[in-house]
Motif scaffolding. Structure first.
Motif, PDB file in Angstrom:
ATOM      1  N   CYS A 218     -29.141 -14.901  -9.898  1.00 16.06           N
ATOM      2  CA  CYS A 218     -29.503 -14.160 -11.108  1.00 16.06           C
ATOM      3  C   CYS A 218     -30.626 -13.157 -10.814  1.00 16.06           C
ATOM      4  CB  CYS A 218     -29.923 -15.144 -12.190  1.00 16.06           C
ATOM      5  SG  CYS A 218     -30.449 -14.397 -13.733  1.00 16.06           S
ATOM      6  N   ILE A 219     -31.655 -13.583 -10.058  1.00 17.28           N
ATOM      7  CA  ILE A 219     -32.775 -12.688  -9.746  1.00 17.28           C
ATOM      8  C   ILE A 219     -32.321 -11.527  -8.873  1.00 17.28           C
ATOM      9  CG2 ILE A 219     -34.957 -12.553  -8.472  1.00 17.28           C
ATOM     10  CD1 ILE A 219     -35.580 -15.374  -9.457  1.00 17.28           C
ATOM     11  N   LEU A 220     -31.429 -11.791  -7.935  1.00 15.44           N
ATOM     12  CA  LEU A 220     -31.011 -10.753  -7.002  1.00 15.44           C
ATOM     13  C   LEU A 220     -30.026  -9.771  -7.605  1.00 15.44           C
ATOM     14  CD1 LEU A 220     -30.630 -12.847  -3.712  1.00 15.44           C
ATOM     15  CD2 LEU A 220     -32.512 -11.330  -4.360  1.00 15.44           C
ATOM     16  N   TYR A 221     -29.157 -10.234  -8.524  1.00 11.67           N
ATOM     17  CA  TYR A 221     -28.041  -9.387  -8.948  1.00 11.67           C
ATOM     18  C   TYR A 221     -27.893  -9.201 -10.454  1.00 11.67           C
ATOM     19  CZ  TYR A 221     -26.699 -10.405  -4.137  1.00 11.67           C
ATOM     20  OH  TYR A 221     -26.696 -10.553  -2.777  1.00 11.67           O
ATOM     21  N   LEU A 222     -28.451 -10.070 -11.288  1.00  9.46           N
ATOM     22  CA  LEU A 222     -28.124 -10.031 -12.714  1.00  9.46           C
ATOM     23  C   LEU A 222     -29.293  -9.627 -13.608  1.00  9.46           C
ATOM     24  CD1 LEU A 222     -25.979 -13.300 -13.005  1.00  9.46           C
ATOM     25  CD2 LEU A 222     -25.194 -10.943 -12.638  1.00  9.46           C
ATOM     26  N   LEU A 223     -30.428  -9.285 -13.050  1.00  2.00           N
ATOM     27  CA  LEU A 223     -31.574  -8.930 -13.891  1.00  2.00           C
ATOM     28  C   LEU A 223     -31.321  -7.701 -14.771  1.00  2.00           C
ATOM     29  CD1 LEU A 223     -34.692  -9.577 -11.617  1.00  2.00           C
ATOM     30  CD2 LEU A 223     -33.776 -10.993 -13.448  1.00  2.00           C
ATOM     31  N   PRO A 224     -30.589  -6.684 -14.322  1.00  3.79           N
ATOM     32  CA  PRO A 224     -30.344  -5.536 -15.222  1.00  3.79           C
ATOM     33  C   PRO A 224     -29.625  -5.905 -16.501  1.00  3.79           C
ATOM     34  CG  PRO A 224     -29.868  -4.937 -12.950  1.00  3.79           C
ATOM     35  CD  PRO A 224     -30.118  -6.408 -12.953  1.00  3.79           C
ATOM     36  N   ALA A 225     -28.885  -7.022 -16.500  1.00  6.96           N
ATOM     37  CA  ALA A 225     -28.156  -7.413 -17.703  1.00  6.96           C
ATOM     38  C   ALA A 225     -29.085  -7.854 -18.826  1.00  6.96           C
ATOM     39  CB  ALA A 225     -27.174  -8.545 -17.378  1.00  6.96           C
ATOM     40  N   PHE A 226     -30.335  -8.160 -18.504  1.00 12.04           N
ATOM     41  CA  PHE A 226     -31.276  -8.605 -19.533  1.00 12.04           C
ATOM     42  C   PHE A 226     -32.027  -7.438 -20.180  1.00 12.04           C
ATOM     43  CE2 PHE A 226     -31.103 -12.322 -16.648  1.00 12.04           C
ATOM     44  CZ  PHE A 226     -30.681 -13.280 -17.560  1.00 12.04           C
ATOM     45  N   TYR A 227     -31.711  -6.224 -19.808  1.00  9.65           N
ATOM     46  CA  TYR A 227     -32.486  -5.074 -20.265  1.00  9.65           C
ATOM     47  C   TYR A 227     -32.488  -4.967 -21.789  1.00  9.65           C
ATOM     48  CZ  TYR A 227     -34.296  -0.315 -20.552  1.00  9.65           C
ATOM     49  OH  TYR A 227     -35.053   0.807 -20.849  1.00  9.65           O
ATOM     50  N   TYR A 228     -31.325  -5.113 -22.431  1.00 13.02           N
ATOM     51  CA  TYR A 228     -31.206  -4.922 -23.880  1.00 13.02           C
ATOM     52  C   TYR A 228     -31.372  -6.227 -24.668  1.00 13.02           C
ATOM     53  CZ  TYR A 228     -29.714  -0.109 -23.270  1.00 13.02           C
ATOM     54  OH  TYR A 228     -29.672   1.235 -22.966  1.00 13.02           O
ATOM     55  N   LEU A 229     -31.845  -7.259 -24.027  1.00 13.97           N
ATOM     56  CA  LEU A 229     -32.030  -8.522 -24.736  1.00 13.97           C
ATOM     57  C   LEU A 229     -33.183  -8.389 -25.738  1.00 13.97           C
ATOM     58  CD1 LEU A 229     -31.397 -11.548 -25.073  1.00 13.97           C
ATOM     59  CD2 LEU A 229     -32.983 -12.004 -23.192  1.00 13.97           C
ATOM     60  N   PRO A 230     -32.933  -8.630 -27.045  1.00 16.02           N
ATOM     61  CA  PRO A 230     -34.005  -8.479 -28.042  1.00 16.02           C
ATOM     62  C   PRO A 230     -35.098  -9.533 -27.863  1.00 16.02           C
ATOM     63  CG  PRO A 230     -31.848  -8.396 -29.089  1.00 16.02           C
ATOM     64  CD  PRO A 230     -31.627  -8.862 -27.677  1.00 16.02           C
ATOM     65  N   LYS A 231     -36.337  -9.108 -27.919  1.00 14.61           N
ATOM     66  CA  LYS A 231     -37.453 -10.058 -27.832  1.00 14.61           C
ATOM     67  C   LYS A 231     -37.474 -11.005 -29.019  1.00 14.61           C
ATOM     68  CE  LYS A 231     -40.774  -7.541 -24.949  1.00 14.61           C
ATOM     69  NZ  LYS A 231     -42.154  -7.029 -24.861  1.00 14.61           N
ATOM     70  N   ALA A 232     -36.935 -10.577 -30.152  1.00 14.95           N
ATOM     71  CA  ALA A 232     -36.883 -11.443 -31.324  1.00 14.95           C
ATOM     72  C   ALA A 232     -36.008 -12.669 -31.059  1.00 14.95           C
ATOM     73  CB  ALA A 232     -36.359 -10.665 -32.536  1.00 14.95           C
ATOM     74  N   VAL A 233     -34.946 -12.489 -30.263  1.00 17.18           N
ATOM     75  CA  VAL A 233     -34.084 -13.623 -29.915  1.00 17.18           C
ATOM     76  C   VAL A 233     -34.851 -14.607 -29.033  1.00 17.18           C
ATOM     77  CG1 VAL A 233     -31.985 -14.291 -28.690  1.00 17.18           C
ATOM     78  CG2 VAL A 233     -31.978 -12.284 -30.171  1.00 17.18           C
ATOM     79  N   LEU A 234     -35.602 -14.100 -28.077  1.00 18.02           N
ATOM     80  CA  LEU A 234     -36.412 -14.979 -27.234  1.00 18.02           C
ATOM     81  C   LEU A 234     -37.440 -15.735 -28.071  1.00 18.02           C
ATOM     82  CD1 LEU A 234     -37.070 -12.617 -24.168  1.00 18.02           C
ATOM     83  CD2 LEU A 234     -35.314 -14.367 -24.417  1.00 18.02           C
ATOM     84  N   SER A 235     -38.048 -15.042 -29.039  1.00 18.80           N
ATOM     85  CA  SER A 235     -39.030 -15.705 -29.902  1.00 18.80           C
ATOM     86  C   SER A 235     -38.376 -16.792 -30.748  1.00 18.80           C
ATOM     87  CB  SER A 235     -39.705 -14.676 -30.807  1.00 18.80           C
ATOM     88  OG  SER A 235     -40.430 -13.733 -30.051  1.00 18.80           O
ATOM     89  N   SER A 236     -37.185 -16.541 -31.253  1.00 18.13           N
ATOM     90  CA  SER A 236     -36.507 -17.551 -32.065  1.00 18.13           C
ATOM     91  C   SER A 236     -36.137 -18.770 -31.225  1.00 18.13           C
ATOM     92  CB  SER A 236     -35.259 -16.956 -32.720  1.00 18.13           C
ATOM     93  OG  SER A 236     -34.307 -16.578 -31.743  1.00 18.13           O
ATOM     94  N   MET A 237     -35.761 -18.555 -29.965  1.00 16.55           N
ATOM     95  CA  MET A 237     -35.469 -19.693 -29.086  1.00 16.55           C
ATOM     96  C   MET A 237     -36.717 -20.540 -28.852  1.00 16.55           C
ATOM     97  SD  MET A 237     -33.036 -17.697 -26.354  1.00 16.55           S
ATOM     98  CE  MET A 237     -32.778 -19.114 -25.317  1.00 16.55           C
ATOM     99  N   ILE A 238     -37.856 -19.900 -28.702  1.00 18.03           N
ATOM    100  CA  ILE A 238     -39.109 -20.637 -28.512  1.00 18.03           C
ATOM    101  C   ILE A 238     -39.492 -21.377 -29.799  1.00 18.03           C
ATOM    102  CG2 ILE A 238     -41.576 -20.371 -28.091  1.00 18.03           C
ATOM    103  CD1 ILE A 238     -40.942 -18.139 -26.188  1.00 18.03           C
ATOM    104  N   THR A 239     -39.214 -20.759 -30.955  1.00 19.12           N
ATOM    105  CA  THR A 239     -39.527 -21.415 -32.221  1.00 19.12           C
ATOM    106  C   THR A 239     -38.720 -22.698 -32.384  1.00 19.12           C
ATOM    107  OG1 THR A 239     -40.020 -19.261 -33.213  1.00 19.12           O
ATOM    108  CG2 THR A 239     -39.634 -21.101 -34.717  1.00 19.12           C
ATOM    109  N   VAL A 240     -37.484 -22.706 -31.903  1.00 20.67           N
ATOM    110  CA  VAL A 240     -36.670 -23.927 -31.942  1.00 20.67           C
ATOM    111  C   VAL A 240     -37.335 -25.029 -31.110  1.00 20.67           C
ATOM    112  CG1 VAL A 240     -34.458 -24.946 -31.291  1.00 20.67           C
ATOM    113  CG2 VAL A 240     -34.519 -22.701 -32.386  1.00 20.67           C
ATOM    114  N   VAL A 241     -37.844 -24.655 -29.933  1.00 20.46           N
ATOM    115  CA  VAL A 241     -38.534 -25.631 -29.091  1.00 20.46           C
ATOM    116  C   VAL A 241     -39.794 -26.127 -29.796  1.00 20.46           C
ATOM    117  CG1 VAL A 241     -39.699 -25.972 -26.886  1.00 20.46           C
ATOM    118  CG2 VAL A 241     -37.615 -24.601 -26.988  1.00 20.46           C
ATOM    119  N   ALA A 242     -40.542 -25.214 -30.418  1.00 18.70           N
ATOM    120  CA  ALA A 242     -41.756 -25.622 -31.132  1.00 18.70           C
ATOM    121  C   ALA A 242     -41.424 -26.567 -32.280  1.00 18.70           C
ATOM    122  CB  ALA A 242     -42.482 -24.381 -31.653  1.00 18.70           C
TER     123      ALA A 242
END
Length: 833
Positions: free
Chosen positions: A577-601
């Motif tokens: 993933c680090i070597l070849y797939l990092l460009p795929a995360f470019y358009y990932l919304p930060k709000a989605v990452l925050s919501s995933m962390i809120t589920v953990v919290a």
């Protein structure tokens, strides 16, 4: 002096053999037993109400014989008056005495109340001598194992603690000084069972400390499919989570979160002792790393936008946490997870969950830019952030709120569905709900260009140095300022991480079962070493702290992972993933990452109501108060203060618990030869006149003997350890003429404890008080040797003062009442007892 006549009669000598005891010529009233008076008015004469003689049988039991018979029962003992008495005559003579304990002088239960040895109660039935000898025999042939035989000169008091173990490990153990090396227990057992080859022993040690060589030989093709599917499932769940932890909680570049899944699972697969546990970054540890990064910014030690220095600070924290638990593993401190109390952990983890929820509300509402412009909000307390949210809620971004809210609801719905349906439909665990949310949101953001409508996206994910796996040694001289800053936080990260790893490992077990790995024993000390090495290596690449997580490991198990190879596959997938797939995360919304962390919290907070209800139900208001204090300190001030208060109170609780002596005064259950704690039911027990019976139910060490003299003194003055020392004396001095210590619970004794015990015994003897030890250590054992070498054995009067039970000690004091002279100040109350 009445009742103290010499036992030298017409025979010209006195029998000092306690094996066949005899009654004194003039019985004293020492053995009269009384129930406790209910009021001062009840404690008058011996015939007053509320004072009763102990019931006893006037006829000896048909199944009785002497308790300590070392000679032939047919041999007569020479009595004090010159006559000879047989066993039967002695029993009949004792019946005529007024002393109740002498009416059944040789009672001994010959049958066990239940099958097998018993180790409970004040008086435990013991194994018969023949059976005990057969068990102790080196040639029994029954496979009992055991330790190699030791001579008495090999026993010492200096190596029974952690420091002594360390000295022994490096060859500086206490010994006889004769240069003779004693065989280790492991070597002894190996040779007895045919393992004499040194190479074989080294191979066994090697596979034990590096479990990779134990499980790789058992690996089969049947494991491959399950391990690979489990690794793919975990990657789809937790690689996006790693990006979230790094960017939103730890305030380091997102790629540093992925590094935790590159090195740590791989190293743990080699050194770890739980085959199905998977290590990775956690929300609590990431948030604590972020607190150190923010602190370094606030202290002007690192610039605000210097991602490279932020990553190196994270590497310092991770490396220090790894060093702490690695050293703890080498010094065998696997019990450290017990230092933090459950209320502290629950209060602190719930506070972390609350802090994370409040932190993530800012990016979920699209207010991150406004908070950055205002300054100080992101570095403030949770209360400051709540004020900011209330004052600027009307400025929230609609599209950001919608994406975050929908993502949170979808993940929570799938989470509850899996929790309810997985027992009936196990295959539901394979649904990669979080991965689908990440992929769909990234595709929609890319196609619909949500970033142009105010939705913040992750952007380019890359290494700050240009190298995909940059190595940087964290313990450099120019990083000492960060080391000092991160010292306490790293220690707490290590403790919290090891605690969660211990819970996960104990829940998963050794992974044994159908097609599972066999023969790998779970070891807390090896877990510490494995996690320490993993985080030391991770710190060299600026990874986040990574430990075993129960949820992640449960996903691994439920999706087919049976061996540590699933962790190796996860590391390989992360590298790809680090070597070849990092460009795929470019358009990932930060709000989605925050919501995933809120589920953990949310998962961190949701267990708190259960614990609160439990403590309310049992009346554990001290625990509730501790939880509230830690929660409030973390919420209203900072994580650092919450850490300091929580750890400080937990350590104080441990120290208080370990340093307080738990000695008890014993009373006799009427009509029996059993003794119980007199402070529990004082109205239902008899107290023996002239005797203070003290039970010591725990090992005696430097930690708990400091206050032992004062506690004994309270027993002498008040008959209880709970009375305030300002109270005048209420226990009559003549009841302390004989001290009987029941030391069955003293399973350990160090040098400091031995010294205090010697001072106590010597003080009693100087005051003319006789001392007896009941249910003491076996002759030749380490504790017995400490008693002998310290002089306690000689001070009390020799081996005859070490008896098998309290009843025998009481009978022995009665016999000696008429045979020993010269004790003065029997009712003395000087000294410290």
């Amino acid at each position: 002096m009445p009742g103290r006549q010499s036992s030298s009669g017409g025979s010209g000598h006195t029998s000092r053999n306690p094996s066949v005891q005899h009654a004194p010529i003039t019985p004293s009233s020492l053995r009269e037993t009384h129930t406790v008076a209910h009021s001062p008015e009840d404690s008058g004469d011996i015939d007053a109400p509320g004072v009763h003689y102990a019931p006893s049988s006037s006829n000896p039991s048909p199944n009785t014989y002497p308790t300590h018979l070392d000679t032939d029962p047919a041999v007569d003992d020479v009595a004090a008056d010159g006559k000879t008495w047989g066993i039967q005559d002695l029993g009949s003579r004792a019946v005529t005495e007024t002393t109740s304990l002498l009416r059944k002088p040789f009672e001994f239960v010959t049958t066990s109340p239940h099958a097998g040895p018993c180790n409970h109660g004040t008086f435990s039935p013991r194994l018969s001598d023949s059976r005990a000898e057969s068990i102790r025999s080196d040639h029994s042939g029954h496979g009992f194992g055991g330790s190699p035989p030791r001579s008495s000169s090999e026993y010492g008091g200096g190596s029974g603690n952690m420091f002594g173990s360390l000295l022994e490990n490096i060859g500086m153990k206490n010994g006889t000084g004769n240069g003779k090396k004693r065989m280790s227990t492991t070597r002894y057992l190996a040779e007895r069972h045919g393992v004499t080859n040194t190479t074989t022993m080294y191979v066994l040690y090697f596979t034990y400390y590096i479990p990779f060589f134990a499980w790789i030989r058992q690996y089969r093709w049947v494991h491959l499919q399950g391990d690979l599917i489990a690794a793919l499932t975990m990657a789809s769940f937790y690689l996006p989570m790693a990006l979230s932890y790094a960017s939103n909680l730890a305030h380091v570049p997102p790629i540093n979160g992925l590094y935790s899944f590159v090195f740590n699972p791989l190293i743990y697969a080699i050194l770890g002792s739980c085959p199905q546990m998977v290590v990775g970054p956690e929300a609590a540890g990431s948030l604590l790393v972020g607190s150190v990064v923010r602190s370094s910014i606030d202290n002007r030690q690192t610039p605000e936008g210097d991602d490279l220095m932020h990553a190196r600070v994270a590497g310092v924290v991770t490396g220090m946490a790894g060093a702490v638990i690695f050293i703890a593993g080498l010094t065998r401190l696997g019990f450290l997870d017990s230092v933090l109390s459950r209320p502290f952990l629950r209060g602190f983890i719930s506070a972390i969950g609350f802090v994370i929820v409040v932190d993530q509300l800012i990016p979920e509402l699209g207010l991150a830019d406004i908070a950055e412009k205002m300054g100080g909000v992101s570095h403030g307390s949770s209360i400051d952030k709540i004020r900011f949210l209330i004052g600027n809620g009307h400025k929230a971004s609609g599209i950001t709120c919608a994406v975050a809210g929908i993502s949170f609801v979808v993940i929570m719905v799938f989470r509850e569905m899996k929790k309810r349906l997985q027992p009936r439909y196990p295959s539901i665990a394979y649904i990669p709900d979080r991965f689908l949310v990440v992929v769909l949101s990234a595709i929609l953001s890319w196609q619909l260009r949500w970033d142009k409508y105010g939705l913040e996206i992750l952007g380019e994910v890359k290494s700050t140095s240009g190298n995909p796996f940059p190595f940087h040694w964290p313990f450099q001289i120019d990083h000492m300022k960060h080391v000092r800053e991160a010292m306490g936080t790293s220690f707490l990260i290590a403790l919290l991480g090891f605690f969660e790893s211990s819970v996960a490992a104990k829940s998963l077990g050794g992974g044994e079962g159908k097609d599972g790995i066999q023969g790998i024993a779970l070891s807390p000390n090896r877990e510490l070493v494995a996690l320490g090495v993993a985080n030391l290596v991770g710190g060299c690449f600026s990874a986040l702290p990574a430990f075993g997580g129960y949820g992640r490991s449960k996903v691994n198990k439920s999706t087919g992972g049976k061996t540590p190879m699933s962790s190796i596959f996860l590391s390989i997938i992360t590298i790809i993933c680090i070597l070849y797939l990092l460009p795929a995360f470019y358009y990932l919304p930060k709000a989605v990452l925050s919501s995933m962390i809120t589920v953990v919290a949310w998962s961190l907070i949701e267990e708190a109501p259960h614990d609160i209800a439990f403590f309310i139900r049992i009346g554990g208001y001290t625990e509730l108060g501790l939880m509230l204090i830690i929660f409030a300190a973390t919420i209203f001030y900072s994580l650092t203060l919450g850490i300091a208060i929580g750890v400080g109170l937990s350590l104080l609780s441990v120290i208080k618990h370990s340093t307080r002596p738990r000695i008890q005064i014993l009373g006799r259950i009427p009509g029996t030869n059993r003794f119980e704690n007199a402070e529990d039911n004082p109205d239902k027990l008899e107290f023996v006149e002239g005797c203070l019976i003290v039970k010591i139910p725990e090992p005696l060490t430097f930690a708990n003997t400091g206050d032992l003299k004062n506690r004994l003194r309270r027993l002498e003055l008040y008959g209880t350890t709970s009375a305030h020392p300002a109270l005048p004396r209420v226990r009559s001095p003549e009841h302390n003429r004989n001290i009987i210590f029941d030391i069955h619970g003293v399973t350990g004794l160090d040098g400091s404890g031995t010294q205090v015990m010697e001072e106590i015994v010597r003080n009693y003897r100087d005051r003319g008080v006789r001392v007896f030890f009941s249910r003491g250590p076996v002759e030749g054992s380490p504790i017995y040797e400490l008693f002998r070498r310290s002089g306690i054995l000689d001070i009390v009067g020799g081996k005859d003062h070490f008896v098998s039970d309290v009843g025998e000690a009481l009978r022995l004091t009665e016999v000696e009442e008429g045979s020993e002279i010269g004790y003065e100040n029997l009712a003395g109350d000087e000294g410290g007892g």
